[in-house]
Design a protein around this motif. Structure first.
Motif, PDB file in Angstrom:
ATOM      1  N   LEU A  41       0.983  -1.160  -0.098  1.00 36.92           N
ATOM      2  CA  LEU A  41      -0.008   0.095   0.132  1.00 36.92           C
ATOM      3  C   LEU A  41       0.967   1.167   0.077  1.00 36.92           C
ATOM      4  N   THR A  42       0.595   2.230  -0.632  1.00 39.35           N
ATOM      5  CA  THR A  42       1.396   3.226  -0.744  1.00 39.35           C
ATOM      6  C   THR A  42       1.642   4.269   0.272  1.00 39.35           C
ATOM      7  N   ARG A  43       0.522   4.114   1.086  1.00 41.50           N
ATOM      8  CA  ARG A  43       0.910   5.051   2.550  1.00 41.50           C
ATOM      9  C   ARG A  43       1.424   4.364   3.591  1.00 41.50           C
ATOM     10  N   VAL A  44       1.540   3.033   3.424  1.00 45.01           N
ATOM     11  CA  VAL A  44       1.917   2.107   4.463  1.00 45.01           C
ATOM     12  C   VAL A  44       3.465   1.540   4.341  1.00 45.01           C
ATOM     13  N   ALA A  45       3.895   1.575   3.024  1.00 44.38           N
ATOM     14  CA  ALA A  45       5.183   1.067   2.803  1.00 44.38           C
ATOM     15  C   ALA A  45       6.278   1.357   3.781  1.00 44.38           C
ATOM     16  N   HIS A  46       6.429   2.906   4.265  1.00 43.20           N
ATOM     17  CA  HIS A  46       7.617   3.234   4.981  1.00 43.20           C
ATOM     18  C   HIS A  46       7.046   3.885   6.156  1.00 43.20           C
ATOM     19  N   MET A  47       5.869   3.375   6.798  1.00 38.35           N
ATOM     20  CA  MET A  47       5.317   3.952   8.052  1.00 38.35           C
ATOM     21  C   MET A  47       6.228   3.547   9.341  1.00 38.35           C
ATOM     22  N   THR A  48       6.158   4.291  10.203  1.00 37.52           N
ATOM     23  CA  THR A  48       6.456   4.222  11.479  1.00 37.52           C
ATOM     24  C   THR A  48       6.102   5.327  12.302  1.00 37.52           C
ATOM     25  N   ILE A  49       5.901   4.880  13.730  1.00 38.67           N
ATOM     26  CA  ILE A  49       5.335   5.802  14.439  1.00 38.67           C
ATOM     27  C   ILE A  49       5.937   6.978  14.638  1.00 38.67           C
ATOM     28  N   HIS A  50       7.207   7.186  14.211  1.00 36.50           N
ATOM     29  CA  HIS A  50       7.993   8.608  14.548  1.00 36.50           C
ATOM     30  C   HIS A  50       7.521   9.669  13.316  1.00 36.50           C
ATOM     31  N   LEU A  51       6.740   9.033  12.449  1.00 37.83           N
ATOM     32  CA  LEU A  51       6.074  10.225  11.363  1.00 37.83           C
ATOM     33  C   LEU A  51       5.036  10.973  11.941  1.00 37.83           C
ATOM     34  N   PRO A  52       4.697  12.205  11.499  1.00 39.10           N
ATOM     35  CA  PRO A  52       3.679  12.922  11.934  1.00 39.10           C
ATOM     36  C   PRO A  52       2.355  12.146  12.180  1.00 39.10           C
ATOM     37  N   ASP A  53       1.614  12.967  12.901  1.00 34.93           N
ATOM     38  CA  ASP A  53       0.228  12.166  13.086  1.00 34.93           C
ATOM     39  C   ASP A  53      -0.579  12.197  11.787  1.00 34.93           C
ATOM     40  N   ASP A  54      -0.469  12.970  10.863  1.00 38.00           N
ATOM     41  CA  ASP A  54      -1.178  13.178   9.944  1.00 38.00           C
ATOM     42  C   ASP A  54      -0.933  11.854   8.713  1.00 38.00           C
ATOM     43  N   ALA A  55       0.307  11.811   8.629  1.00 40.01           N
ATOM     44  CA  ALA A  55       0.623  10.741   7.871  1.00 40.01           C
ATOM     45  C   ALA A  55       0.309   9.135   8.361  1.00 40.01           C
ATOM     46  N   LEU A  78     -15.768  -2.616  11.162  1.00 39.42           N
ATOM     47  CA  LEU A  78     -15.031  -1.497  11.518  1.00 39.42           C
ATOM     48  C   LEU A  78     -15.692  -0.085  11.429  1.00 39.42           C
ATOM     49  N   ALA A  79     -16.921  -0.098  12.313  1.00 40.17           N
ATOM     50  CA  ALA A  79     -17.972   1.207  12.502  1.00 40.17           C
ATOM     51  C   ALA A  79     -17.257   2.183  13.161  1.00 40.17           C
ATOM     52  N   PRO A  80     -17.558   3.347  13.296  1.00 42.73           N
ATOM     53  CA  PRO A  80     -16.831   4.431  13.878  1.00 42.73           C
ATOM     54  C   PRO A  80     -16.935   4.119  15.398  1.00 42.73           C
ATOM     55  N   GLY A  81     -15.549   4.268  16.149  1.00 42.08           N
ATOM     56  CA  GLY A  81     -15.615   4.176  17.213  1.00 42.08           C
ATOM     57  C   GLY A  81     -14.794   2.607  17.558  1.00 42.08           C
ATOM     58  N   SER A  82     -14.421   1.980  16.516  1.00 46.65           N
ATOM     59  CA  SER A  82     -13.593   0.564  16.607  1.00 46.65           C
ATOM     60  C   SER A  82     -12.241   0.945  17.076  1.00 46.65           C
ATOM     61  N   THR A  83     -11.538  -0.048  17.636  1.00 50.13           N
ATOM     62  CA  THR A  83     -10.213   0.356  17.635  1.00 50.13           C
ATOM     63  C   THR A  83      -9.368  -0.877  16.811  1.00 50.13           C
ATOM     64  N   ILE A  84      -8.256  -0.223  16.301  1.00 52.56           N
ATOM     65  CA  ILE A  84      -7.647  -1.336  15.625  1.00 52.56           C
ATOM     66  C   ILE A  84      -5.981  -1.214  16.201  1.00 52.56           C
ATOM     67  N   LYS A  85      -5.386  -2.217  16.270  1.00 51.58           N
ATOM     68  CA  LYS A  85      -3.881  -2.074  16.695  1.00 51.58           C
ATOM     69  C   LYS A  85      -3.136  -2.245  15.440  1.00 51.58           C
ATOM     70  N   VAL A  86      -2.222  -1.279  14.938  1.00 47.55           N
ATOM     71  CA  VAL A  86      -1.792  -1.527  13.828  1.00 47.55           C
ATOM     72  C   VAL A  86      -0.290  -1.643  13.886  1.00 47.55           C
ATOM     73  N   VAL A  87       0.352  -2.834  13.361  1.00 42.96           N
ATOM     74  CA  VAL A  87       1.905  -3.016  13.520  1.00 42.96           C
ATOM     75  C   VAL A  87       2.460  -2.606  12.170  1.00 42.96           C
ATOM     76  N   TRP A  88       3.301  -1.442  12.121  1.00 39.62           N
ATOM     77  CA  TRP A  88       3.592  -0.924  11.091  1.00 39.62           C
ATOM     78  C   TRP A  88       4.908  -1.728  10.608  1.00 39.62           C
ATOM     79  N   PRO A  89       5.490  -1.736   9.261  1.00 39.71           N
ATOM     80  CA  PRO A  89       6.321  -2.481   8.554  1.00 39.71           C
ATOM     81  C   PRO A  89       7.777  -2.511   9.354  1.00 39.71           C
ATOM     82  N   ASP A  90       8.349  -1.447  10.154  1.00 44.00           N
ATOM     83  CA  ASP A  90       9.266  -1.390  10.845  1.00 44.00           C
ATOM     84  C   ASP A  90       9.104  -2.138  12.277  1.00 44.00           C
ATOM     85  N   GLY A  91       8.026  -2.631  12.585  1.00 41.61           N
ATOM     86  CA  GLY A  91       7.693  -3.268  13.766  1.00 41.61           C
ATOM     87  C   GLY A  91       7.182  -2.453  14.923  1.00 41.61           C
TER      88      GLY A  91
END
Length: 118
Positions: A41-55, A78-91
């Motif tokens: 996915l274009t927005r996920v390939a290089h994602m990490t928690i150190h990027l800004p909130d908007d990204a 995934l209705a509004p209010g649902s929570t997801i734990k996302v593990v980004w590619p860097d771990g």
């Protein structure tokens, strides 16, 4: 033999708290973005928690949209209010709350849940 008795409502209260805690823990979905279907996915390939909130919001919304599209019931998943734990590619990982399924910024990172990569 003497048995110590508790008040009748205490057992009900304890078991109610156990059930609520279990339901809250089970309600969080974990999505590993290192899996092949999310990795490209274009927005996920290089994602990490150190990027800004908007990204991170854009990446999480894209992950949620793909999860919704692959489910059997895309309009109720995934209705509004649902929570997801996302593990980004860097771990690294974080918990994200779905706010608006129809918006590209429809997911918000929950502050304080960011865990750096090991």
């Amino acid at each position: 033999m003497k048995y110590k008795r508790t008040r009748p409502g205490v057992n009900l209260l304890v078991w109610s708290l156990v059930v609520v805690a279990y339901a809250a823990a089970a309600a969080t979905l974990v999505i590993e973005t290192r899996q092949p279907e999310y990795r490209d996915l274009t927005r996920v390939a290089h994602m990490t928690i150190h990027l800004p909130d908007d990204a991170r919001r854009l990446g999480a919304a894209q992950v949620a949209a793909l999860y919704r599209a692959r489910s059997g019931t895309p309009f109720s998943t995934l209705a509004p209010g649902s929570t997801i734990k996302v593990v980004w590619p860097d771990g690294s990982s974080e918990t994200v709350r779905v706010t608006d399924p129809s918006s590209p910024l429809g997911a918000t990172p929950v502050r304080g849940t960011q865990v750096p990569a090991p």
